[in-house]
Design a protein around this motif. Structure first.
Motif, mmCIF file in Angstrom:
data_model
loop_
_atom_site.group_PDB
_atom_site.id
_atom_site.type_symbol
_atom_site.label_atom_id
_atom_site.label_comp_id
_atom_site.label_asym_id
_atom_site.label_seq_id
_atom_site.Cartn_x
_atom_site.Cartn_y
_atom_site.Cartn_z
ATOM 1 N N ASN A 7 -3.415 -8.403 -3.157
ATOM 2 C CA ASN A 7 -3.830 -8.698 -1.789
ATOM 3 C C ASN A 7 -2.652 -8.599 -0.806
ATOM 4 O O ASN A 7 -2.782 -8.033 0.284
ATOM 5 C CB ASN A 7 -4.446 -10.110 -1.777
ATOM 6 C CG ASN A 7 -5.101 -10.440 -0.462
ATOM 7 O OD1 ASN A 7 -4.634 -11.301 0.268
ATOM 8 N ND2 ASN A 7 -6.187 -9.761 -0.136
ATOM 9 N N LYS A 8 -1.502 -9.112 -1.223
ATOM 10 C CA LYS A 8 -0.334 -9.060 -0.333
ATOM 11 C C LYS A 8 0.191 -7.629 -0.190
ATOM 12 O O LYS A 8 0.603 -7.200 0.879
ATOM 13 C CB LYS A 8 0.770 -9.976 -0.878
ATOM 14 C CG LYS A 8 0.406 -11.446 -0.784
ATOM 15 C CD LYS A 8 1.616 -12.342 -0.761
ATOM 16 C CE LYS A 8 2.129 -12.642 -2.134
ATOM 17 N NZ LYS A 8 3.179 -13.678 -2.145
ATOM 18 N N LYS A 9 0.174 -6.886 -1.298
ATOM 19 C CA LYS A 9 0.628 -5.489 -1.253
ATOM 20 C C LYS A 9 -0.311 -4.645 -0.387
ATOM 21 O O LYS A 9 0.131 -3.766 0.351
ATOM 22 C CB LYS A 9 0.698 -4.915 -2.676
ATOM 23 C CG LYS A 9 1.816 -5.539 -3.490
ATOM 24 C CD LYS A 9 1.880 -4.995 -4.907
ATOM 25 C CE LYS A 9 3.062 -5.640 -5.624
ATOM 26 N NZ LYS A 9 3.511 -4.875 -6.778
ATOM 27 N N LEU A 10 -1.588 -4.961 -0.490
ATOM 28 C CA LEU A 10 -2.563 -4.249 0.328
ATOM 29 C C LEU A 10 -2.258 -4.469 1.809
ATOM 30 O O LEU A 10 -2.265 -3.523 2.602
ATOM 31 C CB LEU A 10 -3.977 -4.743 -0.020
ATOM 32 C CG LEU A 10 -5.116 -4.228 0.841
ATOM 33 C CD1 LEU A 10 -5.235 -2.717 0.753
ATOM 34 C CD2 LEU A 10 -6.449 -4.878 0.421
ATOM 35 N N GLY A 11 -1.961 -5.706 2.170
ATOM 36 C CA GLY A 11 -1.631 -6.020 3.558
ATOM 37 C C GLY A 11 -0.412 -5.227 4.020
ATOM 38 O O GLY A 11 -0.398 -4.676 5.133
ATOM 39 N N ALA A 12 0.592 -5.153 3.175
ATOM 40 C CA ALA A 12 1.821 -4.426 3.533
ATOM 41 C C ALA A 12 1.527 -2.940 3.709
ATOM 42 O O ALA A 12 2.008 -2.307 4.653
ATOM 43 C CB ALA A 12 2.877 -4.638 2.454
ATOM 44 N N ALA A 13 0.726 -2.389 2.814
ATOM 45 C CA ALA A 13 0.411 -0.956 2.879
ATOM 46 C C ALA A 13 -0.362 -0.643 4.162
ATOM 47 O O ALA A 13 -0.050 0.315 4.875
ATOM 48 C CB ALA A 13 -0.409 -0.540 1.654
#
Ligand code: PGA
Length: 254
Positions: free
Chosen positions: A113-119
């Motif tokens: 979820n956090k990586k998705l936000g960053a991407a």
């Protein structure tokens, strides 16, 4: 791939393979074959190959991706690469939450979820991977696992923010094993995933979101997988390192 709303995507995942020289050769092969592709094509390459492969793909139409990213923009995270760094190096996409990252490196839905936000923040197209293990399938937990991974991985984003997001259904038992899900098994899981996307993010988002299948996709089985109504593309590991990838790019969905 019945819906005209969803442009098919064939993405190669090179994993931890190839020297720079081999990467250059493969990138030339893929870009040379792009003219006969049936949809969008991307290659997700090791971090060290991003710039050299990017040079070759420039202006060819083949998109470039990373295989993972960290959720922070910068800082003391030895060994990690941020989404912004991927973007800066020329990537347009990034794989997030691949089962190898989950299984071997302890990634959770919260990390995803956090990586998705960053991407999304960096304008990268995220390919968010979900999928059950063999044990989970055999103990009838497939739907629960997919529901949890979708809900946890994609939570907190508005459908408009997720507009570019791609989901990849990759049953863990099919990855690198030569045991592909049957077209019917893939379709059943994709339909379920789409129903979950609808539940969480609404009908129009679900109808437009591409869901790729991954797990032992080959030149021989790609057509029957792509003929399924809810299979919008493929995430290809082993076969993306070979000439077969050209045939996969040029799939014919009956
Ligand atoms: P495979 O890998 O095609 O080698 O099964 C797929 C993936 O891990 O993305």
């Amino acid at each position: 791939m019945a819906s005209a709303l969803r442009r098919p995507l064939i993405a190669g995942n090179w994993k931890m393979n190839l020297t720079l020289a081999q990467s250059v050769d493969l990138a030339k092969l893929v870009s040379g074959g792009f003219g006969s592709a049936s949809g969008e094509v991307a290659v997700c390459v090791p971090f060290t190959a991003i710039t050299v492969v990017g040079e070759i793909l420039k202006g060819t139409g083949v998109r470039l991706g990373g295989q993972d990213c960290h959720w922070e923009a910068s800082g003391a995270f030895t060994g990690e690469i941020s989404a912004g760094q991927l973007r800066d190096a020329g990537c347009q996409m990034v794989i997030i939450g691949h089962s190898e990252r989950r299984r071997l490196f302890g990634e959770t839905d919260e990390h995803v979820n956090k990586k998705l936000g960053a991407a999304l923040k960096c304008g990268l197209t995220p390919i968010v991977c979900v999928g059950e293990t063999l044990e989970e399938r055999e103990t009838q937990k497939t739907w629960r696992v997919l529901e949890t991974q979708i809900a946890g991985g994609l939570k907190g984003f508005a459908p408009s923010e997720l507009a570019q997001a791609v989901v990849a259904y990759e049953p863990v038992w099919a990855i690198g094993t030569g045991k592909t899900a049957s077209p019917a098994q893939a379709q059943e899981a994709h339909l379920f995933i789409r129903s979950q996307l609808k539940k969480v993010h609404g009908g129009s988002f679900a109808a437009g979101c591409r869901i790729l299948y991954g797990g032992s996709v080959t030149a021989d089985n790609v057509d029957s997988l792509m003929a399924q109504a809810d299979v919008d593309g493929a995430l290809v590991g082993g076969a993306s390192l070979k000439k077969d990838f050209l045939r996969i790019m040029g799939f014919r969905a009956a």
